[in-house]
Design an enzyme around this catalytic site. Structure first.
Site, PDB file in Angstrom:
ATOM      1  N   GLU A 191       0.887  -1.167   0.000  1.00 15.69           N
ATOM      2  CA  GLU A 191       0.000   0.000   0.000  1.00 15.69           C
ATOM      3  C   GLU A 191       0.922   1.212   0.000  1.00 15.69           C
ATOM      4  O   GLU A 191       1.489   1.577   1.018  1.00 15.69           O
ATOM      5  CB  GLU A 191      -0.923  -0.034   1.228  1.00 15.69           C
ATOM      6  CG  GLU A 191      -2.078   0.939   1.138  1.00 15.69           C
ATOM      7  CD  GLU A 191      -1.813   2.237   1.862  1.00 15.69           C
ATOM      8  OE1 GLU A 191      -1.518   3.237   1.171  1.00 15.69           O
ATOM      9  OE2 GLU A 191      -1.897   2.260   3.094  1.00 15.69           O
ATOM     10  N   GLU A 197      -6.220  -4.322   1.550  1.00 16.79           N
ATOM     11  CA  GLU A 197      -6.344  -4.386   3.002  1.00 16.79           C
ATOM     12  C   GLU A 197      -7.767  -3.987   3.364  1.00 16.79           C
ATOM     13  O   GLU A 197      -8.320  -3.068   2.776  1.00 16.79           O
ATOM     14  CB  GLU A 197      -5.341  -3.456   3.676  1.00 16.79           C
ATOM     15  CG  GLU A 197      -3.897  -3.861   3.449  1.00 16.79           C
ATOM     16  CD  GLU A 197      -2.919  -3.045   4.261  1.00 16.79           C
ATOM     17  OE1 GLU A 197      -1.917  -3.616   4.716  1.00 16.79           O
ATOM     18  OE2 GLU A 197      -3.142  -1.841   4.439  1.00 16.79           O
TER      19      GLU A 197
END
Length: 502
Positions: free
Chosen positions: A265, A478
């Site tokens: 990320e 996520e």
């Protein structure tokens, strides 16, 4: 040198630990070294932490691997109950946790509490997901056969977390891993190790066995070698990293050794598009909350605000006035503060460089533009909330993630023009737009190149929503239903041939 006493008082002083946490014990570095932790509001060191190096990594990973042999077989309901107890203990200690977070990150106390509430969404959500891991049974085309798919935890997971949301990023990763049956090693940022250590302290009280949740603290100097050692260790099976795109590329390269599964990320340079037919007050409220939160130090914050030509001057005037009226720069512990300092000294220099570059290329500063002050203290990492007008695509703010309280406002004419500008970046984490045209809404949802799209809303990240970017903003998801916990599972296929009549 660190002060002998921290500049704050906790209701539960036992929460404040400064050593690494390995296999249920507080441990120091084999070298005996420590690194300093400072308060961004003052620039003063207030404590130090154990500075583990690459030579310490093997023992930590072996601890997690040993714990995995038992934890992988633990009943999912048992894992869920421990996650819920961890959630309860964090809630019970949230005032102390917020105070420590403010002193190590600089964010105002109100934002620290907000981060904790956001973070607890993940412990609560994934406690429920622990019992919902499902395989499947199917009948294939070959006669008299059945195919079974079972899901199993992947193994030891490593979490490399940033300093901007050190509680939320730990719980978003760890809650999914622990629900899946993986053990986890967290390496917090050197700027914000203390809150992660508090989470470890509470995890033990919640009932997690030694080695299930380990924390390895390390200095900025040792971070690259420690991260590499964690990624390349043969017993590490999964790595989750949140940080910049250049470092994410290095992590991906490390994970290629042994083909480790990775979730990345990474950075964002998020556009915020305001069309002439929008509700301007709705757009302003979303922009103010999105941009000035944690002094612009969020990967999903808006760097680039594109305003349609017909409302450009009106919207810009409102934006400047609302920022002046609502933002008070100061130390995070001051209840009057609505925007604290930047977390690191180097962030101040980067923000100033982006402002100077824009001005040199023709932009005009309409608010702020330079290093700030809390009004009470000196030496902190403050930068004024800054708004620039007459921006164009050649400026650094258009090309790079600023990660500071600097906002560039651009003028556009058509939808096609602004979509081209919005997508003109190597990153693709989030995009936002405001319009009341339904057809345009659908077109933008499909045409904007980002993993997360805000439609008449600002930040939409939540435990129930899949979160992740495209392009150089990374890969993997996520949070969200099914997809996040899948990052910590492997699928095993079994095929059986049967005898008899069917």
């Amino acid at each position: 040198m660190a002060n002998s006493q921290p500049p704050f008082h906790l209701s539960n002083p036992d929460l404040l630990q400064t050593d690494s946490f390995v296999h249920g014990s507080w441990v120091t570095a084999s070298s005996g070294d420590r690194f300093d932790v400072d308060d961004p509001s003052t620039g003063q060191v207030f404590t130090s932490c154990a500075d583990l190096d690459a030579s310490d990594v093997d023992a930590v990973v072996k601890s997690s691997h040993e714990a995995f042999q038992s934890y992988r077989r633990e009943n999912p309901r048992s894992r869920a109950r421990k996650l819920l107890e961890w959630d309860r203990l964090i809630r019970a200690n949230k005032d102390d946790l917020a105070l420590v977070l403010t002193h190590e990150s600089g964010k105002p106390l109100s934002e620290a509490h907000g981060e904790i509430e956001y973070a607890l969404g993940f412990t609560w959500w994934f406690a429920g997901e622990a019992e919902r891991v499902r395989g499947n049974i199917s009948t294939p085309t070959a006669p008299k056969r059945r195919v079974f798919v079972v899901k199993q935890p992947i193994g030891v997971a490593v979490s490399l977390v940033p300093w901007n949301f050190p509680i939320a990023m730990v719980l978003r990763k760890a809650a999914a891993a622990l629900a899946a049956g993986c053990t986890m090693i967290v390496k917090p940022s050197p700027e914000t190790p203390l809150t992660c250590l508090i989470l470890a302290h509470l995890a033990v009280q919640a009932g997690f066995a030694p080695g299930v949740f380990n924390v390895i603290t390390t200095s900025l100097k040792n971070t690259p070698s420690v991260a590499e050692a964690l990624c390349k260790h043969p017993l590490t099976k999964k790595v989750s990293f949140t940080g910049s795109s250049p470092i994410g590329s290095l992590i991906a390269a490390h994970c290629a050794h042994g083909l480790k599964k990775a979730t990345l990320e990474l950075g964002g340079n998020c556009p915020f598009i305001v069309f002439g037919d929008c509700n301007q007050n709705q757009a302003l409220e979303a922009l103010l909350g999105l941009k000035w939160r944690h002094a612009g130090q969020a990967c999903v914050t808006s760097n680039r605000v594109y305003v349609q030509d017909g409302i450009y001057e009106e919207f810009l005037e409102k934006l400047v006035k609302r920022t002046q009226d609502t933002i008070t720069l100061g130390a995070g512990t001051d209840p009057r503060t609505t925007m604290g300092p930047l977390t690191t000294r180097r962030s101040v220099s980067k923000a100033q460089a982006h402002v100077d570059d824009a001005v040199q290329k023709g932009a005009k500063v309409v608010l702020g533009g330079s290093r700030g002050s809390s009004g009470k203290t000196t030496g902190g990492y403050f930068f004024e909330p800054t708004i620039l007008r007459d921006m164009d695509q050649s400026m650094l703010i258009s090309r790079q993630e600023t990660f500071g309280p600097v906002l560039g406002v651009y003028r556009f004419k058509s939808e096609d023009e602004v979509v081209g500008w919005a997508n003109d970046t190597e990153m693709g984490l989030a995009s936002y737009f405001f319009t009341k045209d339904v057809d345009r809404t659908w077109r933008l949802l499909e045409n904007l190149e980002a993993g997360v799209i805000g439609m008449n809303t600002g930040n939409s990240s939540a435990a129930e929503s899949p979160f992740g970017g495209i392009k150089l903003s990374g890969y993997g998801k996520e949070s969200g239903k099914d997809v996040a916990i899948e990052e910590y599972l492997v699928s095993k296929t079994g095929t059986m041939t049967l005898e008899g009549h069917f």
